[in-house]
Design a protein around this motif. Structure first.
Motif, short mmCIF file in Angstrom:
data_model
loop_
_atom_site.label_atom_id
_atom_site.label_comp_id
_atom_site.label_asym_id
_atom_site.label_seq_id
_atom_site.Cartn_x
_atom_site.Cartn_y
_atom_site.Cartn_z
N LEU A 29 12.74 100.03 26.72
CA LEU A 29 11.94 99.03 27.42
C LEU A 29 11.82 99.29 28.93
O LEU A 29 11.25 98.49 29.65
CB LEU A 29 12.53 97.64 27.20
CG LEU A 29 12.53 97.16 25.75
CD1 LEU A 29 13.34 95.88 25.61
CD2 LEU A 29 11.11 96.97 25.26
N LYS A 30 12.40 100.41 29.39
CA LYS A 30 12.40 100.76 30.81
C LYS A 30 13.07 99.69 31.67
O LYS A 30 12.60 99.31 32.74
CB LYS A 30 10.98 101.05 31.31
CG LYS A 30 10.36 102.26 30.67
CD LYS A 30 8.99 102.52 31.22
CE LYS A 30 8.33 103.75 30.79
NZ LYS A 30 8.28 104.20 29.51
N LEU A 31 14.20 99.18 31.18
CA LEU A 31 15.00 98.20 31.89
C LEU A 31 16.26 98.89 32.41
O LEU A 31 16.78 99.81 31.78
CB LEU A 31 15.41 97.04 30.97
CG LEU A 31 14.28 96.20 30.42
CD1 LEU A 31 14.81 95.22 29.39
CD2 LEU A 31 13.56 95.46 31.54
N TYR A 32 16.72 98.42 33.57
CA TYR A 32 17.92 98.99 34.17
C TYR A 32 18.84 97.86 34.60
O TYR A 32 18.38 96.80 35.02
CB TYR A 32 17.57 99.83 35.40
CG TYR A 32 16.82 101.10 35.06
CD1 TYR A 32 17.51 102.29 34.88
CD2 TYR A 32 15.45 101.09 34.90
CE1 TYR A 32 16.83 103.45 34.55
CE2 TYR A 32 14.76 102.25 34.57
CZ TYR A 32 15.46 103.42 34.40
OH TYR A 32 14.79 104.57 34.06
N VAL A 33 20.14 98.10 34.52
CA VAL A 33 21.14 97.16 34.98
C VAL A 33 21.56 97.59 36.38
O VAL A 33 21.81 98.77 36.62
CB VAL A 33 22.37 97.14 34.04
CG1 VAL A 33 23.44 96.20 34.57
CG2 VAL A 33 21.95 96.73 32.64
N TYR A 34 21.59 96.62 37.29
CA TYR A 34 22.00 96.89 38.67
C TYR A 34 23.11 95.94 39.07
O TYR A 34 23.22 94.84 38.54
CB TYR A 34 20.82 96.70 39.64
CG TYR A 34 19.71 97.68 39.45
CD1 TYR A 34 19.83 98.99 39.90
CD2 TYR A 34 18.54 97.33 38.80
CE1 TYR A 34 18.82 99.91 39.72
CE2 TYR A 34 17.51 98.24 38.61
CZ TYR A 34 17.66 99.53 39.08
OH TYR A 34 16.65 100.44 38.89
N ASP A 35 23.92 96.36 40.04
CA ASP A 35 24.90 95.47 40.64
C ASP A 35 24.13 94.38 41.38
O ASP A 35 23.22 94.68 42.15
CB ASP A 35 25.78 96.27 41.61
CG ASP A 35 26.87 95.42 42.21
OD1 ASP A 35 26.54 94.59 43.07
OD2 ASP A 35 28.03 95.59 41.83
N PHE A 36 24.48 93.14 41.15
CA PHE A 36 23.72 92.03 41.73
C PHE A 36 23.85 91.99 43.25
O PHE A 36 22.90 91.65 43.94
CB PHE A 36 24.20 90.69 41.14
CG PHE A 36 23.40 89.52 41.61
CD1 PHE A 36 22.09 89.35 41.20
CD2 PHE A 36 23.94 88.58 42.48
CE1 PHE A 36 21.33 88.28 41.62
CE2 PHE A 36 23.19 87.51 42.91
CZ PHE A 36 21.88 87.35 42.48
N GLU A 37 25.00 92.37 43.79
CA GLU A 37 25.23 92.31 45.24
C GLU A 37 24.63 93.50 45.97
O GLU A 37 24.01 93.34 47.01
CB GLU A 37 26.73 92.22 45.54
CG GLU A 37 27.38 90.96 45.03
CD GLU A 37 26.86 89.70 45.73
OE1 GLU A 37 26.61 89.74 46.94
OE2 GLU A 37 26.69 88.69 45.03
N THR A 38 24.82 94.71 45.44
CA THR A 38 24.43 95.91 46.18
C THR A 38 23.10 96.51 45.72
O THR A 38 22.50 97.29 46.44
CB THR A 38 25.51 97.00 46.05
OG1 THR A 38 25.57 97.42 44.68
CG2 THR A 38 26.86 96.51 46.52
N GLY A 39 22.67 96.20 44.50
CA GLY A 39 21.45 96.77 43.98
C GLY A 39 21.63 98.18 43.45
O GLY A 39 20.67 98.83 43.05
N GLU A 40 22.85 98.68 43.40
CA GLU A 40 23.11 100.03 42.90
C GLU A 40 23.40 99.98 41.40
O GLU A 40 23.76 98.93 40.85
CB GLU A 40 24.32 100.63 43.63
CG GLU A 40 24.07 100.85 45.10
CD GLU A 40 25.29 101.38 45.82
OE1 GLU A 40 26.36 101.53 45.18
OE2 GLU A 40 25.19 101.64 47.02
#
Length: 159
Positions: A29-40
């Protein structure tokens, strides 16, 4: 997908995708998980904790404890199990669109089309090397104090 592959195919596929912040379904689905605070992108161990620990192992342990504990405590554990079972519903009621497990591990899921894929963050060693180089030029008199301050901000901002 987990059921279709009897879990094994999913786990193997996930092992390759976890460092990129994806699961097999998220990759499709072209979804990515990111750290909520840093965006990494979170490290693979955090992805494993999110996907396997919080979504599967925690509910299983909660259900097991519900069977072992006396009635009032067992009932409470069953309530917790039901909440975990419908944890995805919370996505509909918060502006960040974070699920229950996202709050537990500090992540957020975002859609990123392939042509807009975020660049990989620069390695800390490379950032440190670039900062050292600019500071050396400053000590040698090639860079002024103002230029040093500007260059530091650019390097730390990832430019």
């Amino acid at each position: 997908m987990f059921t279709v592959t009897l879990g094994f195919g999913w786990l193997i596929w996930f092992a390759f995708l976890a460092p990129n912040g994806q699961t097999p379904a998220k990759a499709l689905l072209k979804l990515y998980v990111y750290d909520f605070e840093t965006g990494e992108t979170p490290p693979a161990r955090r992805m494993w904790g999110r996907e396997v620990g919080v979504k599967y192992i925690l509910p299983a342990l909660t259900g097991f404890l519900a069977l072992l504990l006396p009635s009032p405590l067992g009932g409470l554990m069953l309530l917790v199990l039901q909440v975990e079972g419908f944890a995805f519903v919370i996505v509909l009621f918060n502006k960040d669109r974070r699920a229950f497990w996202d709050y537990q591990v500090g992540t957020v899921v975002r859609h990123v089309p392939e042509d807009e894929k975020l660049p990989a963050p620069e390695e800390p060693e490379a950032i440190r090397d670039r900062l050292s180089h600019v500071e050396l030029l400053h000590k040698q008199g090639w860079v002024t104090d103002e230029e040093l301050a500007v260059k530091r901000k650019e390097i730390l901002a990832g430019q």
